[in-house]
Each structure stands twice: as C-alpha cells, then as structure tokens.
Design a protein around this motif. Structure first.
Motif, short mmCIF file in Angstrom:
data_model
loop_
_atom_site.label_atom_id
_atom_site.label_comp_id
_atom_site.label_asym_id
_atom_site.label_seq_id
_atom_site.Cartn_x
_atom_site.Cartn_y
_atom_site.Cartn_z
N SER A 144 29.72 -16.20 61.40
CA SER A 144 28.86 -17.15 62.12
C SER A 144 27.67 -16.49 62.80
N GLY A 145 27.73 -15.17 63.03
CA GLY A 145 26.56 -14.48 63.58
C GLY A 145 25.35 -14.60 62.66
N PRO A 146 25.44 -14.09 61.42
CA PRO A 146 24.32 -14.24 60.49
C PRO A 146 23.99 -15.70 60.17
N GLN A 147 25.02 -16.55 60.13
CA GLN A 147 24.77 -17.96 59.84
C GLN A 147 23.88 -18.60 60.89
N ARG A 148 24.00 -18.15 62.14
CA ARG A 148 23.17 -18.71 63.20
C ARG A 148 21.70 -18.40 62.94
N VAL A 149 21.40 -17.21 62.42
CA VAL A 149 20.02 -16.87 62.06
C VAL A 149 19.53 -17.81 60.96
N ALA A 157 15.01 -16.03 57.60
CA ALA A 157 16.36 -15.50 57.76
C ALA A 157 16.68 -14.34 56.83
N GLU A 158 16.45 -14.50 55.56
CA GLU A 158 16.89 -13.47 54.63
C GLU A 158 16.18 -12.14 54.88
N GLN A 159 14.91 -12.21 55.22
CA GLN A 159 14.19 -10.98 55.55
C GLN A 159 14.72 -10.37 56.85
N LEU A 160 14.96 -11.21 57.86
CA LEU A 160 15.46 -10.71 59.14
C LEU A 160 16.85 -10.09 59.00
N LEU A 161 17.67 -10.68 58.15
CA LEU A 161 19.05 -10.21 58.02
C LEU A 161 19.15 -8.88 57.27
#
Length: 278
Positions: A144-149, A157-161
């Motif tokens: 849920s951490g990455p999902q929140r982004v 999102a994909e670039q930030l992750l």
C-alpha cells in the motif's frame, strides 16, 4: 548511518496494556464509514499485553528517522484553529512539508492527508473527527505504500517509484498538552518482519492495506509525556529502501496509568506526507 548504539536503559517507564493482533491466518479488516469517515468497524482477534513504555524525552537526541524510525522535535506552528480545513492547507501543510524535508533530507515532500482525533465522544460527533486508535499498527504495507503514490500522483508515479521514497507522518497536540491516550511508538529495530500482519483497510471509495502488529516481547516502546502543540513526533510508516534503514514504525495510543483524574480528553492531528529523495 549514525545512532545505532543501544539506547540507554535508565530512562523512566510506565507499564500499560497494549492491544496486539493475534494472527489467526484470516486477514483482519479495518473499515471506516459514516459522516467524514468517523465510524469504525474492525475484525480480528486481539490480546492485551502489559508492556514497559519508556519516557522518550531524556533520550530525544538518540532517536533517528532512519534508525529508530522516529524523531521528537520542537516545532512551533502558526496555526490558530486546527479544525479549520482551509487554514490547515494554507498554513500547516507548508510547515509540515518544511519540517519533513529538514528531518528526512527529502528533496520533495507532499502533504496528502491528515486526521484529527479527539478522546471526547461529543466533540467527535460535533466536529466529525475520529477517535484515538488503541491497537498496535503501522499505517502502510509493502503493497500500500507504493500504491498510495499511484493513487495520488498517477501521472508521475512510475517515474517516482524508481527512486527512494518514504511515507512520513507528523503527530502533535492541537490544543492542551496531551495527558490522556498518549501515543506509544516502537523502536523500528525491535520490530521483526514476522510481527507484521496484513489487514484490509476499507474506505467508502477505495480499499487500502495496513499492518496490524503481533505481540513480540522484544518490542521497545517509548512515549513523550504531556506533548505540547509546539512539539512534534515525526515517524516513518513506509520506506522503499531495503538497505538497513528503518522501514516501518509500530505505534498505538494507550491508557496511561499516570493520567490524572479529570485530565482533558486528547486532541491531536497526524499529517501524512510522501517524501521523495534524489
């Protein structure tokens, strides 16, 4: 990283019951609903364990966001009314973003949410705010951490992750010093991966996931008695890096046996931020 020395054992402590989740193999559910999502339903089996909760004030200089998972700091706010949503966004959000940048070293911080809590039922109903949470938990999971982004910043999102990021919360009193239902927080180094129990988090418009926490006698607990509105507890509830840094911090409100009779009900706010590095 610095600060990995064992914490001094001589600080005072209280003994209090903490509500842990028993892992039955069935995924527990936390549900919020009703006006402003102030109603709660939970499933799952709990047990209350007496734990030593140490006064963290004498040790404040030894805590580190990347080592213990939290820091306790002085932090003055220009907020006049924490129940004013517009003032929160105009005044408090920039204050929190600056604080999290300073404590964490993040290059970009985005406040995305906050929760007001009151220990007074009449106030909760009148102001549509939530109650203190009396079970040991961590607000985000590996999923849920990455999902929140992805939920909040879908275009980026994909670039930030691809880079390191964390979810960092700032908790404070909003009026009088906190005497009732203070917040206990565990040294992240004492939390084992097997203590984390995935729980479904249901909202009216989405489904998330949190960690409930199972009992472990190795947990080392701290709290900061009589926290004032010019102090803040900064804690990390998700960390993407897997290089030995603190990744999750178990925490819970508790019934403090030293709370004086007639103490005012707790009023607090936690602000949640996405912190991006590099």
């Amino acid at each position: 990283m610095s600060g990995t020395a064992a914490l001094r054992p001589e600080a005072g402590a209280v003994s209090a019951g903490l509500h842990y989740t028993v892992d039955t193999g069935v995924k527990p559910v936390n549900e919020t609903f009703g006006p402003n999502n102030i109603r709660r339903r939970v499933s799952g089996e709990h047990e209350v364990r007496q734990m030593q909760i140490r006064d963290g004030r004498p040790l404040a200089g030894e805590f580190s966001l990347d080592v213990t998972g939290f820091e306790f700091v002085g932090h003055r706010t220009k907020m006049k009314d924490f129940f004013d949503a517009e003032e929160l966004k105009r005044v408090y959000y920039p204050e929190v973003e600056a604080l999290v940048k300073k404590v964490s070293g993040a290059s970009r911080v985005v406040v995305f949410d906050y929760t007001l809590r009151s220990g007074d039922e009449a106030e909760r109903e009148a102001r549509l705010v939530r109650e203190p949470v009396l079970n040991v938990h961590n607000d985000y999971t590996e999923w849920s951490g990455p999902q929140r982004v992805r939920d909040l910043l879908p275009e980026e999102a994909e670039q930030l992750l691809r880079r390191r990021f964390a979810i960092i919360q700032v908790w404070r009193a909003i009026n009088q010093p906190i005497q009732s239902n203070p917040l206990a927080i565990a040294d992240a180094r004492s939390l084992a991966p097997e203590d984390l129990i995935r729980a479904e988090r249901r909202y009216p418009n989405r489904v998330g996931e949190t960690y409930r926490v199972g009992y472990n006698p190795q947990h080392r607990w701290f709290y900061f008695p009589r926290m004032r509105r010019d102090e803040a507890l900064v804690c990390k509830v998700y960390e993407s890096a897997k290089d030995g840094r603190a990744r999750f911090t178990a925490h819970s409100s508790f019934d403090d046996p030293t709370t004086p009779p007639g103490a005012p009900p707790r009023q607090s706010i936690e602000a949640r931020t996405l912190a991006f590095f590099g």
